[in-house]
Design an enzyme around this catalytic site. Structure first.
Site, short mmCIF file in Angstrom:
data_model
loop_
_atom_site.label_atom_id
_atom_site.label_comp_id
_atom_site.label_asym_id
_atom_site.label_seq_id
_atom_site.Cartn_x
_atom_site.Cartn_y
_atom_site.Cartn_z
N ASN A 9 0.86 -1.19 0.00
CA ASN A 9 0.00 0.00 0.00
C ASN A 9 0.89 1.24 0.00
O ASN A 9 1.48 1.58 1.02
CB ASN A 9 -0.90 -0.05 1.25
CG ASN A 9 -1.71 1.22 1.43
OD1 ASN A 9 -1.85 2.03 0.52
ND2 ASN A 9 -2.26 1.41 2.63
N LYS A 11 0.05 4.29 -0.29
CA LYS A 11 -0.60 5.49 0.28
C LYS A 11 -0.40 6.68 -0.66
O LYS A 11 -0.40 6.49 -1.87
CB LYS A 11 -0.09 5.73 1.70
CG LYS A 11 -0.18 4.45 2.56
CD LYS A 11 0.10 4.66 4.01
CE LYS A 11 -0.03 3.32 4.74
NZ LYS A 11 0.10 3.42 6.17
N HIS A 95 -9.52 1.41 5.30
CA HIS A 95 -8.20 1.56 5.90
C HIS A 95 -8.30 2.54 7.07
O HIS A 95 -9.05 3.51 7.00
CB HIS A 95 -7.19 2.05 4.85
CG HIS A 95 -5.79 2.02 5.39
ND1 HIS A 95 -5.30 3.00 6.21
CD2 HIS A 95 -4.79 1.11 5.25
CE1 HIS A 95 -4.05 2.69 6.55
NE2 HIS A 95 -3.73 1.54 5.97
N GLU A 97 -6.54 4.90 8.08
CA GLU A 97 -6.28 6.33 7.80
C GLU A 97 -7.52 6.99 7.21
O GLU A 97 -7.78 8.16 7.45
CB GLU A 97 -5.06 6.45 6.87
CG GLU A 97 -3.77 6.20 7.65
CD GLU A 97 -2.63 5.61 6.84
OE1 GLU A 97 -2.69 5.63 5.60
OE2 GLU A 97 -1.68 5.12 7.47
N GLU A 167 -5.25 -4.82 10.98
CA GLU A 167 -4.19 -3.82 11.16
C GLU A 167 -4.43 -3.05 12.46
O GLU A 167 -5.21 -2.10 12.49
CB GLU A 167 -4.21 -2.82 10.00
CG GLU A 167 -3.94 -3.44 8.65
CD GLU A 167 -3.37 -2.43 7.68
OE1 GLU A 167 -2.25 -2.63 7.22
OE2 GLU A 167 -4.04 -1.42 7.40
N GLY A 173 2.72 2.25 10.85
CA GLY A 173 3.70 3.32 10.68
C GLY A 173 4.47 3.67 11.94
O GLY A 173 5.13 4.71 12.01
P1 PGA Z 1 2.94 0.37 7.67
O1 PGA Z 1 1.47 0.60 7.09
O2 PGA Z 1 3.45 -0.92 7.09
O3 PGA Z 1 3.72 1.56 7.23
O4 PGA Z 1 2.80 0.26 9.17
C1 PGA Z 1 0.58 -0.48 6.96
C2 PGA Z 1 -0.74 0.00 6.41
O5 PGA Z 1 -1.18 1.11 6.76
O6 PGA Z 1 -1.39 -0.69 5.60
#
Ligand code: PGA
Length: 255
Positions: A9, A11, A95, A97, A167, A173
């Site tokens: 992903n 983003k 997701h 976010e 997740e 992150g």
């Molecule tokens: P990350 O993100 O691997 O940077 O922790 C995972 C995600 O948001 O799908």
């Protein structure tokens, strides 16, 4: 037998030119007979070109979001039909976010999941608890709530195309990963939920991924767990070298 899935992903990262550089390098590094399915989730603006570069190489493509209406006056939104025309077979839905920064609620997430399945595009439906819920021992409650609302009205047939991604928000992150045992326990709980709401065969056939600070060092241990069918990778999917290491590791341990 559930086929492993390794999804990257990106983003809000990479222009079409940077996508081109990534894919060309990635194709040099990734095992050509990879046993795990590999999926790239670039920004919308890179999808069409990425699809052309990936034609015939056996790597899947997906969108990071979609809108539930088929077309019309929805400025800035993307439909399942547009994603399909841009070579996508998957789409991320719900997701964290989008849930937290863009205020997507359970109703909207549910409409999007249903729009994806009825359009013939596989949703990767994301669930996960916040740090506070985690600390208060409320992860299970939160995740069951998200499953119940997100999959409301989804019939058995359409549910077979859904991929679920667990997740935990505190792991996204942050560099902090759920331990393989803790991720296994939660993912097993999700599988049991599917068995109760649908049936054993759907539960055993559904791919459930782990996401949250996945990197080349922790991939093998996560994928060693019996219920973890793949990884959803954010930061570590931006470098072709690192993402190829993760994909190759998943492919090896899948055989
Ligand atoms: P990350 O993100 O691997 O940077 O922790 C995972 C995600 O948001 O799908």
């Amino acid at each position: 037998m559930r086929n492993r899935l390794v999804a990257g992903n990106w983003k809000m990262n990479k222009t079409p030119a940077q996508t081109d550089v990534f894919i060309n390098r990635f194709l040099e590094l990734v095992d050509s007979n990879h046993a795990a399915e590999i999926l790239l989730l670039p920004p919308f603006t890179s999808l069409d070109w990425a699809g052309k570069l990936l034609a015939g190489v056996g790597i899947s493509l997906g969108g990071q979001d979609l809108y539930f209406e088929p077309s019309g006056p929805f400025t800035g939104e993307i439909s399942a039909e547009i994603l399909l025309a841009c070579h996508c077979s998957y789409v991320l839905v719900g997701h964290s976010e989008r849930r937290t920064i863009l205020n997507e609620d359970e109703t909207l997430v549910n409409r999007k999941v249903l729009a994806a399945t009825t359009s013939g595009i596989r949703p990767i439906f994301c669930v996960g608890e916040t740090l506070r819920e985690h600390q208060q021992g409320k992860a299970r409650e939160r995740i069951c709530f998200q499953l119940e609302h997100g999959l409301a009205g989804m019939d058995q047939q359409d549910a077979t195309s859904v991929v679920i991604a667990y997740e935990p928000l505190w792991a996204i992150g942050t560099g902090e990963t759920a331990s393989p045992q803790a991720a296994q326990e939660t993912i097993n709980m999700i599988r049991k939920w599917l068995a109760v709401v649908y049936d054993d065969s759907l539960s055993q056939g559904t791919r459930i991924l782990y996401g949250g600070s996945v990197n080349p060092e922790n991939t093998a241990a996560l994928l060693d767990q019996p219920d973890i069918d793949g990884v959803l990778v954010g930061g570590a999917s931006l470098s072709p070298e690192t993402f190829a290491q993760i994909a190759n590791c998943a492919g090896q341990s899948a055989t």
